[in-house]
Design a protein around this motif. Structure first.
Motif, mmCIF file in Angstrom:
data_model
loop_
_atom_site.group_PDB
_atom_site.id
_atom_site.type_symbol
_atom_site.label_atom_id
_atom_site.label_comp_id
_atom_site.label_asym_id
_atom_site.label_seq_id
_atom_site.Cartn_x
_atom_site.Cartn_y
_atom_site.Cartn_z
ATOM 1 N N GLU A 156 2.118 15.587 11.874
ATOM 2 C CA GLU A 156 1.340 14.713 12.762
ATOM 3 C C GLU A 156 0.561 15.565 13.758
ATOM 4 O OE1 GLU A 156 0.384 10.814 12.586
ATOM 5 O OE2 GLU A 156 -0.030 12.170 14.254
ATOM 6 N N VAL A 157 -0.693 15.164 13.982
ATOM 7 C CA VAL A 157 -1.531 15.911 14.917
ATOM 8 C C VAL A 157 -1.372 15.369 16.350
ATOM 9 C CG1 VAL A 157 -3.656 14.523 14.787
ATOM 10 C CG2 VAL A 157 -3.828 17.012 15.024
ATOM 11 N N ALA A 191 -2.316 9.359 3.664
ATOM 12 C CA ALA A 191 -2.616 7.930 3.502
ATOM 13 C C ALA A 191 -3.079 7.294 4.800
ATOM 14 C CB ALA A 191 -1.361 7.206 2.999
ATOM 15 N N GLY A 192 -3.870 6.234 4.640
ATOM 16 C CA GLY A 192 -4.225 5.392 5.790
ATOM 17 C C GLY A 192 -5.301 5.965 6.686
ATOM 18 N N MET A 193 -6.137 6.847 6.155
ATOM 19 C CA MET A 193 -7.258 7.399 6.948
ATOM 20 C C MET A 193 -8.536 7.268 6.132
ATOM 21 S SD MET A 193 -5.667 11.094 7.696
ATOM 22 C CE MET A 193 -3.908 11.274 7.706
ATOM 23 N N ASP A 234 2.526 9.306 11.102
ATOM 24 C CA ASP A 234 2.681 8.267 12.129
ATOM 25 C C ASP A 234 4.160 7.907 12.286
ATOM 26 O OD1 ASP A 234 2.206 6.385 14.003
ATOM 27 O OD2 ASP A 234 0.828 5.154 12.861
ATOM 28 N N HIS A 235 4.563 6.713 11.828
ATOM 29 C CA HIS A 235 5.943 6.229 11.953
ATOM 30 C C HIS A 235 6.914 6.906 10.983
ATOM 31 C CE1 HIS A 235 3.830 4.340 8.742
ATOM 32 N NE2 HIS A 235 3.059 3.675 9.609
ATOM 33 N N GLY A 262 -0.180 13.198 8.484
ATOM 34 C CA GLY A 262 -0.641 12.018 9.213
ATOM 35 C C GLY A 262 0.373 10.907 9.025
ATOM 36 N N ASP A 288 -2.138 20.214 12.922
ATOM 37 C CA ASP A 288 -3.379 19.649 12.417
ATOM 38 C C ASP A 288 -3.407 19.795 10.898
ATOM 39 O OD1 ASP A 288 -5.929 18.862 11.861
ATOM 40 O OD2 ASP A 288 -6.909 20.201 13.290
ATOM 41 N N GLY A 289 -3.353 18.686 10.207
ATOM 42 C CA GLY A 289 -3.482 18.677 8.748
ATOM 43 C C GLY A 289 -2.447 19.511 8.028
ATOM 44 N N ARG A 322 0.837 -1.212 0.000
ATOM 45 C CA ARG A 322 0.000 0.000 0.000
ATOM 46 C C ARG A 322 0.872 1.263 0.000
ATOM 47 N NH1 ARG A 322 -1.390 3.295 4.172
ATOM 48 N NH2 ARG A 322 -0.389 1.932 5.687
HETATM 49 N N1 SAM Z 1 0.130 7.679 6.799
HETATM 50 C C1 SAM Z 1 0.527 6.496 7.538
HETATM 51 C C2 SAM Z 1 0.178 5.252 6.771
HETATM 52 O O1 SAM Z 1 -0.556 5.347 5.770
HETATM 53 O O2 SAM Z 1 0.630 4.161 7.156
HETATM 54 C C3 SAM Z 1 -0.110 6.482 8.909
HETATM 55 C C4 SAM Z 1 -1.602 6.308 8.916
HETATM 56 S S1 SAM Z 1 -2.235 6.360 10.554
HETATM 57 C C5 SAM Z 1 -3.475 5.168 10.497
HETATM 58 C C6 SAM Z 1 -3.094 7.898 10.591
HETATM 59 C C7 SAM Z 1 -2.282 8.983 11.246
HETATM 60 O O3 SAM Z 1 -2.875 10.235 10.927
HETATM 61 C C8 SAM Z 1 -2.264 8.883 12.770
HETATM 62 O O4 SAM Z 1 -0.934 8.867 13.213
HETATM 63 C C9 SAM Z 1 -3.008 10.139 13.224
HETATM 64 O O5 SAM Z 1 -2.486 10.684 14.426
HETATM 65 C C10 SAM Z 1 -2.794 11.079 12.051
HETATM 66 N N2 SAM Z 1 -3.803 12.124 11.878
HETATM 67 C C11 SAM Z 1 -5.143 12.027 12.018
HETATM 68 N N3 SAM Z 1 -5.735 13.216 11.799
HETATM 69 C C12 SAM Z 1 -4.754 14.095 11.492
HETATM 70 C C13 SAM Z 1 -4.724 15.477 11.181
HETATM 71 N N4 SAM Z 1 -5.838 16.210 11.135
HETATM 72 N N5 SAM Z 1 -3.528 16.055 10.938
HETATM 73 C C14 SAM Z 1 -2.381 15.328 10.978
HETATM 74 N N6 SAM Z 1 -2.355 14.025 11.302
HETATM 75 C C15 SAM Z 1 -3.512 13.400 11.534
#
Ligand code: SAM
Length: 234
Positions: free
Chosen positions: A50-51, A95-97, A29-30, A27, A78-79, A9
């Protein structure tokens, strides 16, 4: 998975980032995606947004471990607020949301978008909402992919702002303009599963003392539509 061996992915998302891009991964994460792109010299500048503090700490620790703090910039935001005016970003990965969250991030951060960014979006669900936002905001879909990994089916949508308004049909918004043309085996599988789900919903609704016939008819026509779209391959 790690930054050396991305999941299928994330690898597909990363394949859309052009060499020399100035990337914002929102967003993150790692931070595996931007780290992978920096390690393979596809990018030499990336914002890692990252939020949440926990994931940001993970990202910062991974980036530090890989000696990439001069290239990748972890930011708690945020975003699209992670993007600063001097960043000169021309590629954004989200990705991943869910599609609703991705759309919310784009809508809330609109003023940070200058129009030259390639958007590389991977909603886990709710792809039509994302396509509708792109159309409403004059983004043309450049490519779409659909893939299956660990039992999940994912779609990746890339888009870029255009000078003229873009119009997609209801069918294209629901199924994806490129995916609809291609009708790959994974696409057919996804929509077969959806038909099965909807058929079960109808079965349950029919058990009610007074079944909601209007709702049942609406779901049945959705099943018929999906069947029409995938029947060539059936
Ligand atoms: N992008 C990576 C992936 O696809 O593997 C990580 C996906 S992880 C499931 C979603 C991440 O988005 C989380 O770490 C969460 O804290 C972050 N996130 C959620 N809403 C956000 C926002 N409004 N701004 C920045 N980060 C956000």
């Amino acid at each position: 998975m790690n930054s050396t061996h991305l999941s299928k992915r994330l690898q597909t998302v990363s394949d859309h980032v052009e060499p020399g891009s100035r990337l914002a991964d929102i967003g993150s994460d790692h931070a595996y995606l931007p780290i992978h792109l920096a390690q393979t010299h596809v990018i030499d500048f990336g914002v890692v947004g990252e939020v949440a503090t926990g994931p940001l700490a993970n990202a910062t620790s991974e980036i530090t471990k890989d000696h990439l703090l001069g290239v990748l910039h972890p930011r708690l935001a945020d975003g699209l607020a992670a993007i600063e005016p001097g960043d000169d970003i021309n590629a954004i990965t989200i990705a991943g949301m869910g599609g609703n969250l991705i759309t919310h991030i784009l809508e809330a951060g609109k003023e940070r978008l200058v129009g030259k960014e390639k958007l590389i979006l991977q909603p886990n669900v709710g792809e039509p909402v994302v396509r509708s936002w792109l159309m409403a905001n004059q983004y043309r879909i450049l490519a779409e992919q659909i893939l299956k990994e660990d039992g999940h089916i994912y779609e990746i949508i890339t888009a870029k702002k255009t000078a003229k308004p873009v119009k997609y049909s209801e069918l294209a918004l629901k199924f994806g303009p490129f995916l609809l043309k291609e009708k790959s085996p994974v696409f057919v599988e996804k929509w077969r599963e959806e038909m099965g789900l909807l058929a079960r919903v109808i079965k349950n609704m029919e058990q009610a003392t007074i079944p909601d016939t209007a709702k049942i008819a609406a779901i049945q026509s959705e099943i018929n539509l999906i069947n029409e779209v995938i029947k060539v391959e059936s």
